[in-house]
Write a protein that holds these residues in place. Structure first.
Motif, PDB file in Angstrom:
ATOM      1  N   UNK A  27      -4.539 -66.754   6.353  1.00 23.14           N
ATOM      2  CA  UNK A  27      -5.396 -67.046   7.508  1.00 23.14           C
ATOM      3  C   UNK A  27      -5.678 -68.543   7.599  1.00 23.14           C
ATOM      4  N   UNK A  28      -5.938 -69.174   6.459  1.00 25.25           N
ATOM      5  CA  UNK A  28      -6.240 -70.609   6.452  1.00 25.25           C
ATOM      6  C   UNK A  28      -5.048 -71.428   6.921  1.00 25.25           C
ATOM      7  N   UNK A 115      -4.693 -76.757   0.630  1.00 22.24           N
ATOM      8  CA  UNK A 115      -3.780 -77.552   1.452  1.00 22.24           C
ATOM      9  C   UNK A 115      -4.105 -77.374   2.933  1.00 22.24           C
ATOM     10  N   UNK A 116      -4.353 -76.141   3.347  1.00 24.13           N
ATOM     11  CA  UNK A 116      -4.728 -75.887   4.739  1.00 24.13           C
ATOM     12  C   UNK A 116      -6.037 -76.594   5.078  1.00 24.13           C
ATOM     13  N   UNK A 117      -6.986 -76.551   4.153  1.00 24.02           N
ATOM     14  CA  UNK A 117      -8.276 -77.229   4.348  1.00 24.02           C
ATOM     15  C   UNK A 117      -8.090 -78.726   4.559  1.00 24.02           C
ATOM     16  N   UNK A 118      -7.277 -79.354   3.730  1.00 19.64           N
ATOM     17  CA  UNK A 118      -7.063 -80.796   3.859  1.00 19.64           C
ATOM     18  C   UNK A 118      -6.430 -81.146   5.209  1.00 19.64           C
ATOM     19  N   UNK A 119      -5.524 -80.315   5.664  1.00 21.03           N
ATOM     20  CA  UNK A 119      -4.907 -80.571   6.965  1.00 21.03           C
ATOM     21  C   UNK A 119      -5.915 -80.428   8.097  1.00 21.03           C
ATOM     22  N   UNK A 203     -11.891 -70.478  -2.608  1.00 21.33           N
ATOM     23  CA  UNK A 203     -10.984 -70.627  -1.469  1.00 21.33           C
ATOM     24  C   UNK A 203     -11.723 -70.471  -0.148  1.00 21.33           C
ATOM     25  N   UNK A 204     -12.615 -69.497  -0.087  1.00 21.88           N
ATOM     26  CA  UNK A 204     -13.357 -69.267   1.155  1.00 21.88           C
ATOM     27  C   UNK A 204     -14.271 -70.447   1.457  1.00 21.88           C
ATOM     28  N   UNK A 205     -14.780 -71.102   0.426  1.00 22.89           N
ATOM     29  CA  UNK A 205     -15.555 -72.322   0.645  1.00 22.89           C
ATOM     30  C   UNK A 205     -14.740 -73.352   1.414  1.00 22.89           C
ATOM     31  N   UNK A 206     -13.476 -73.537   1.018  1.00 25.41           N
ATOM     32  CA  UNK A 206     -12.624 -74.496   1.729  1.00 25.41           C
ATOM     33  C   UNK A 206     -12.474 -74.094   3.196  1.00 25.41           C
ATOM     34  N   UNK A 207     -12.196 -72.817   3.430  1.00 24.13           N
ATOM     35  CA  UNK A 207     -11.956 -72.355   4.798  1.00 24.13           C
ATOM     36  C   UNK A 207     -13.196 -72.508   5.672  1.00 24.13           C
ATOM     37  N   UNK A 208     -14.346 -72.082   5.163  1.00 23.98           N
ATOM     38  CA  UNK A 208     -15.576 -72.189   5.941  1.00 23.98           C
ATOM     39  C   UNK A 208     -15.996 -73.645   6.119  1.00 23.98           C
ATOM     40  N   UNK A 209     -15.745 -74.457   5.097  1.00 21.16           N
ATOM     41  CA  UNK A 209     -16.081 -75.873   5.210  1.00 21.16           C
ATOM     42  C   UNK A 209     -15.292 -76.556   6.308  1.00 21.16           C
ATOM     43  N   UNK A 210     -13.996 -76.267   6.381  1.00 18.59           N
ATOM     44  CA  UNK A 210     -13.170 -76.855   7.434  1.00 18.59           C
ATOM     45  C   UNK A 210     -13.676 -76.442   8.811  1.00 18.59           C
ATOM     46  N   UNK A 211     -14.092 -75.189   8.936  1.00 20.58           N
ATOM     47  CA  UNK A 211     -14.625 -74.717  10.218  1.00 20.58           C
ATOM     48  C   UNK A 211     -15.914 -75.450  10.582  1.00 20.58           C
ATOM     49  N   UNK A 212     -16.774 -75.685   9.589  1.00 18.55           N
ATOM     50  CA  UNK A 212     -18.044 -76.366   9.868  1.00 18.55           C
ATOM     51  C   UNK A 212     -17.818 -77.806  10.320  1.00 18.55           C
ATOM     52  N   UNK A 213     -16.784 -78.461   9.806  1.00 13.02           N
ATOM     53  CA  UNK A 213     -16.481 -79.828  10.237  1.00 13.02           C
ATOM     54  C   UNK A 213     -16.121 -79.868  11.718  1.00 13.02           C
TER      55      UNK A 213
END
Length: 383
Positions: A27-28, A115-119, A203-213
């Motif tokens: 999903x990420x 990696x998805x988060x960084x992108x 992992x979910x922290x990365x995904x939710x963090x990217x969404x919050x940005x």
């Protein structure tokens, strides 16, 4: 009895546990591909940073597995012949191919998500050009601190010399906390599912963090109002802030350039969310009292450091708590991990000395205890 306890593999991973990490990663990556496509920038791993970290943590896990086998075999005998035989037994019984595969899948899934988060994080200024909410966030927190910036209050209260050095070290420790805690959880967790649960929560922290940005783009006080931090001495944290600013300017000048990326985003604080996740997970995984205390102390100091150096606004840290709680809840739901399944039993070894072993509880505790003590030959009560 000791040999059985030392070599026994943790409980089997459920189908949900096998699928959780890859599902979050897929999903990420899908969301990151949508974001990079919309921004007109390729999905990439600048300087192969994520690939290198995956390799490094993989090597760390291999070393920890070897250490785990050596220690457990040593509990049985340190004489060369029996010790080597014990190592083979521990490796065969504890580190089955199923458990090794579960650890490998969890590790790869974590870094694919990262990696998805960084992108996605890099794409924020391209997907939300000109949208910055630093003024609103600063005004909001000043309203709760009598018109004064929280960072100024910390500078005047803690000082700007020793406190700066200490908090800088705490903040930079995050770089090591994530991979080391991940490796330790995957190798030494009382249950395989517990280690996978922690990896999925991170992992979910990365995904939710990217969404919050993307929801609320912001730079952070150090970049929006740098004058408020001019009195701070040069530290590793301030050096990192300068490096990140240079990377952002280079990225914005040519987003398509090879290895171009940016990592500045304030809302919410993933330093706060991930250390909070680690602190709560320490309880859920049944870790020792002093280790739980240490993670909470690190959490408190990390939250202070994010404000002190101007990385985040107070509301960013609050958002980090929400992200951490959501990540833990989602990870528990996706993996099916049950914290109450981790119980410590005190079983006698051959010499009659107590040995602590982890047991998975699938029913009532007394039922689980009777099954375990009957199987291993012990009759002591739970701790």
């Amino acid at each position: 009895m000791t040999s059985s306890a030392d070599s026994a593999a943790p409980g089997p991973l459920t189908p949900r546990g096998w699928a959780a990490g890859p599902a979050v990663a897929i999903v990420s990556v899908f969301m990151a591909l949508l974001g990079t496509h919309a921004a007109g920038v390729p999905f990439r791993d600048p300087n192969h940073m994520v690939a290198r970290r995956l390799l490094q943590v993989g090597c760390l896990i291999a070393l920890l597995v070897a250490l785990d086998i050596v220690i457990r075999a040593g509990r049985r005998s340190w004489r060369p012949g029996p010790w080597l035989a014990a190592m083979r037994a521990v490796r065969r019984d504890r580190w089955t191919w199923q458990r090794a595969a579960a650890v490998a899948i969890a590790l790869v899934s974590f870094y694919v998500t990262y990696l998805a988060y960084r992108n996605l994080k890099s794409m924020v200024p391209l997907l939300r050009p000109g949208d910055l909410f630093d003024r609103e966030l600063a005004d909001f927190e000043r309203g709760y601190f009598a018109g004064t910036a929280p960072a100024e209050l910390l500078h005047s209260t803690l000082g700007t010399t020793t406190a700066a050095e200490v908090l800088s070290s705490v903040y930079m420790a995050f770089i090591f906390l994530v991979p080391v805690s991940l490796a330790l959880a995957l190798v030494f967790s009382p249950s395989t599912q517990g280690g996978v649960f922690y990896a999925v929560a991170l992992s979910i922290n990365w995904a939710l963090g990217a969404a919050s940005y993307l929801v609320l783009p912001a730079l952070g006080p150090i970049y929006a109002a740098p004058a408020g931090f001019a009195d701070l001495p040069a530290t590793e944290a301030s050096h990192l802030q300068g490096v990140l600013l240079s990377q952002r300017l280079e990225f914005l000048s040519d987003p398509a350039a090879a290895n171009a990326h940016q990592s500045i985003a304030a809302f919410g604080s993933l330093h706060t969310s991930i250390v909070f996740t680690a602190a709560v997970a320490a309880h859920m995984l049944g870790l020792g009292r002093w280790l739980r205390f240490a993670t909470w102390a690190l959490f408190g100091l990390t939250a202070i450091a994010t404000i002190y150096f101007g990385w985040h606004y107070v509301v960013d840290d609050v958002a980090g708590l929400v992200i951490g709680l959501a990540a833990l809840a989602l990870a528990r739901s996706l993996t099916g991990f049950e914290p109450r399944a981790v119980r410590w039993l005190r079983l006698p070894n051959r010499a009659g000395l107590p040995v602590r072993v982890a047991a998975a509880r699938f029913g009532r505790q007394d039922h689980a205890q009777s099954r375990l003590t009957g199987k291993l030959g012990g009759d002591d009560k739970p701790l």
